[in-house]
Design a protein around this motif. Structure first.
Motif, PDB file in Angstrom:
ATOM      1  N   SER A 192       0.811  -1.218   0.000  1.00  0.00           N
ATOM      2  CA  SER A 192       0.000   0.000   0.000  1.00  0.00           C
ATOM      3  C   SER A 192       0.844   1.267   0.000  1.00  0.00           C
ATOM      4  CB  SER A 192      -0.913   0.017   1.232  1.00  0.00           C
ATOM      5  OG  SER A 192      -0.133   0.161   2.417  1.00  0.00           O
ATOM      6  N   GLY A 193       2.150   1.121   0.276  1.00  0.00           N
ATOM      7  CA  GLY A 193       3.013   2.293   0.331  1.00  0.00           C
ATOM      8  C   GLY A 193       3.019   2.988   1.681  1.00  0.00           C
ATOM      9  N   LYS A 194       2.256   2.455   2.628  1.00  0.00           N
ATOM     10  CA  LYS A 194       2.234   3.078   3.951  1.00  0.00           C
ATOM     11  C   LYS A 194       3.563   2.895   4.685  1.00  0.00           C
ATOM     12  CE  LYS A 194      -2.770   2.631   4.434  1.00  0.00           C
ATOM     13  NZ  LYS A 194      -3.905   1.968   5.141  1.00  0.00           N
ATOM     14  N   VAL A 195       4.244   1.818   4.345  1.00  0.00           N
ATOM     15  CA  VAL A 195       5.631   1.636   4.775  1.00  0.00           C
ATOM     16  C   VAL A 195       6.436   1.391   3.507  1.00  0.00           C
ATOM     17  CG1 VAL A 195       7.284   0.203   6.041  1.00  0.00           C
ATOM     18  CG2 VAL A 195       5.033   0.675   7.033  1.00  0.00           C
ATOM     19  N   GLN A 196       7.483   2.181   3.295  1.00  0.00           N
ATOM     20  CA  GLN A 196       8.287   2.030   2.080  1.00  0.00           C
ATOM     21  C   GLN A 196       9.514   1.182   2.376  1.00  0.00           C
ATOM     22  OE1 GLN A 196       9.066   5.590  -0.170  1.00  0.00           O
ATOM     23  NE2 GLN A 196      10.877   4.714  -1.174  1.00  0.00           N
ATOM     24  N   PRO A 197       9.622   0.007   1.739  1.00  0.00           N
ATOM     25  CA  PRO A 197      10.799  -0.837   1.961  1.00  0.00           C
ATOM     26  C   PRO A 197      12.034  -0.264   1.264  1.00  0.00           C
ATOM     27  CG  PRO A 197       9.373  -1.827   0.310  1.00  0.00           C
ATOM     28  CD  PRO A 197       8.657  -0.614   0.811  1.00  0.00           C
ATOM     29  N   ILE A 198      13.144  -0.227   1.985  1.00  0.00           N
ATOM     30  CA  ILE A 198      14.428   0.216   1.434  1.00  0.00           C
ATOM     31  C   ILE A 198      15.393  -0.944   1.611  1.00  0.00           C
ATOM     32  CG2 ILE A 198      16.281   1.925   1.548  1.00  0.00           C
ATOM     33  CD1 ILE A 198      13.620   3.187   0.849  1.00  0.00           C
ATOM     34  N   SER A 199      15.630  -1.682   0.522  1.00  0.00           N
ATOM     35  CA  SER A 199      16.393  -2.924   0.636  1.00  0.00           C
ATOM     36  C   SER A 199      17.903  -2.692   0.611  1.00  0.00           C
ATOM     37  CB  SER A 199      15.989  -3.886  -0.480  1.00  0.00           C
ATOM     38  OG  SER A 199      16.198  -3.281  -1.744  1.00  0.00           O
ATOM     39  N   HIS A 200      18.333  -1.694   1.377  1.00  0.00           N
ATOM     40  CA  HIS A 200      19.758  -1.379   1.505  1.00  0.00           C
ATOM     41  C   HIS A 200      20.006  -0.844   2.907  1.00  0.00           C
ATOM     42  CE1 HIS A 200      20.594  -1.872  -2.799  1.00  0.00           C
ATOM     43  NE2 HIS A 200      19.430  -1.270  -3.010  1.00  0.00           N
TER      44      HIS A 200
END
Length: 525
Positions: A292-300
């Motif tokens: 939903s974009g409410k939490v934005q994953p940052i895979s770094h």
């Protein structure tokens, strides 16, 4: 003239310390428990102070059917996955049920534990009173005491707020903030989820993927599928063919995760580290929050601070944030002990240089429980790790301590114990060379076999391959089948006659839990 029973001090009255007080007192020891907080329960008692505690919204990851003490079930009307308040109430009821209150010294700060050679006893330096002396000591302060925060280049440039998850108490305080949560563990995903609807922006940063599991699969707690037979089969492979064990476990958990959730490739959740390097992340909502974009994953991971509110990630991406919450775990601290008996004073140089040690100490403890310096009078709780709940694990561990200190079971020679620790550390260091490693990770089946033997639960004999096992199977086939192929409930550890005290209600509760689990499955179908 009768001799007074040995006196035991238990330092820390959370999940681990309470069961130590109860099990040692049950075996006749004169036990006193010490807790610096004015309440029992440790981290399961929510506190607004800067100390480790759950949030009011916390829900346990292990089901109550598998994650309770061995002779004290959670209330039947409690949900399978209890809230933090349910657990707090449960621990307070445990104290009341077993009459422990008179043995507990709440609001009492033990500052130091010292070996007094002159009296051959342990001296406790307690704030506000004269030193206290005990024959034996159990350190039960747990592993989640000293926050671990990585050194971040140019952190002095950051003008925002930087806190460890231990200090995260009120999500509403982060209203209109842009928050970067660091760490894809159960704490990290819970923290990120708690910020949704409060913070303006929530990022979740992580360097590697994870096995993400829901608490329930098809309406039934996922851990209900774990049986004694499965534990024994996996244990056989872990002991004899560790690479096969790792493959089987990782494959099974990965399949369960992919069946429950659909992951976008750009999140880089898959591939996940091996079970030896990271336990599964339990979350019912983080995948939906990602989508939903409410939490934005940052895979770094974070590379450095480049401005007062600007963070550069490992891939060069820059984020505008004004808050960093570090969900990066804890170091197990042994500062309470005099240096002469600190089990980490001789930590292996190989461990310190291994990439996965992450600055954590590696204590030299027999079976990750007993001091090698004073095994008959000093023990530690919180240093054993494998995929199970803390309640039954440390119930069994403290039964083992009680039986050894009582003289009903024996320890090997000092030489043999040191060799066992050397072998344990060699395994742990090898894990740390390939990725993150928990200093307390043990071979589950091997540790349980040892603990059941010294605690005298009767499990190894009655459910094993010897004469007693065949006899029990022949005479009690229905019960045997339930114990081996039904839900692996902690009450099995109190079912049989043995060294530790048997619980007369164990069989009735085992049968009730198995009926309850079958009812859940029927409702699902």
């Amino acid at each position: 003239m009768a001799q007074d029973p040995p006196s035991v001090a238990v330092v820390g009255l959370g999940v681990l310390g309470l069961v130590a007080v109860k099990n040692l007192a049950e075996e006749g020891f004169n036990v006193v428990g010490f807790e610096r907080s004015p309440f029992v329960g440790g981290l399961w008692h929510f506190s607004e102070e800067d100390r480790t505690s759950v949030l009011p919204t916390t829900v346990i990851n292990i089901s109550k059917e598998r994650g309770c003490y061995t002779d004290f079930p959670f209330p039947q009307d409690a949900p399978s996955h209890c809230t933090a308040r349910d657990v707090q109430d449960y621990l307070e009821s445990y104290v009341e049920h077993f009459g422990l209150a008179s043995r507990l010294r709440l609001g009492t700060n033990v500052q130091k534990v010292i070996r007094d050679e002159e009296s051959d006893r342990w001296k406790l330096l307690v704030e506000g009173v004269d030193p206290l002396f005990f024959d034996k000591v159990v350190i039960a302060t747990g592993a989640q005491q000293e926050p671990q925060i990585p050194d971040l280049p140019n952190m002095d440039k950051f003008s925002g707020h930087s806190v460890h998850s231990r200090s995260f108490k009120k999500p509403e305080e982060f209203k209109e903030k842009k928050v970067l949560v660091v760490g894809l563990g159960s704490t990290g995903v819970d923290t990120a989820a708690a910020l949704v609807g409060k913070a303006d922006k929530v990022y979740l940063s992580y360097r590697h993927g994870a096995v993400i599991l829901p608490r329930k699969v098809a309406g039934v707690p996922f851990d209900h599928s774990m049986t004694l037979r499965k534990i024994n089969i996996l244990g056989f492979f872990e002991t004899n063919y560790p690479s096969v064990f790792e493959f089987m476990t990782d494959k099974g958990l990965g399949k369960m995760s992919s069946s429950a959730f659909k992951f976008d490739p750009e999140w880089r959740i898959v591939p996940a580290p091996s079970i030896r390097n990271a336990l599964p992340v339990i979350s019912d909502n983080i995948v939906d929050l990602f989508r939903s974009g409410k939490v934005q994953p940052i895979s770094h991971g974070i590379k450095q601070v480049v401005g007062s509110n600007e963070i550069e990630m490992d891939d060069g991406t820059k984020l505008d944030v004004d808050t960093i919450i570090w969900c990066t775990g804890y170091k197990h601290t042994f500062k309470l002990l005099d240096t002469a008996v600190d089990p980490t004073r001789n930590t292996s140089p190989e461990w310190e240089t291994a990439m996965g040690s992450r600055g954590k100490p590696l204590p030299r403890l027999y079976r990750n429980v007993f001091s090698l310096d004073h095994p008959q009078s000093l023990a530690f709780l919180g240093c054993v790790a494998f995929a199970t709940g803390a309640f039954p694990l440390y119930d069994l561990a403290t039964m083992s301590i009680a039986q050894i200190w009582k003289g009903n079971s024996t320890l090997p020679s000092t030489k043999e114990m040191n060799l066992a620790v050397d072998a344990q550390h060699k395994m742990t260091i090898e894990i740390a060379k390939t990725g993150s490693a928990h200093p307390g990770w043990v071979n589950q089946k091997e540790w349980l076999t040892w603990a059941n033997d010294v605690a005298g639960t009767g499990l190894n004999e009655r459910l094993g391959w010897g004469l007693a096992g065949w006899k029990f199977w022949f005479q009690n086939r229905r019960l045997y089948s339930m114990l081996v192929d039904g839900i692996f409930t902690p009450h099995i550890l109190r079912l049989f006659d043995g060294k530790r005290k048997k619980w007369d209600g164990a069989r009735e509760e085992i049968e009730r839990v198995n009926r309850s689990v079958q009812d859940m499955k029927k409702r699902r179908d």
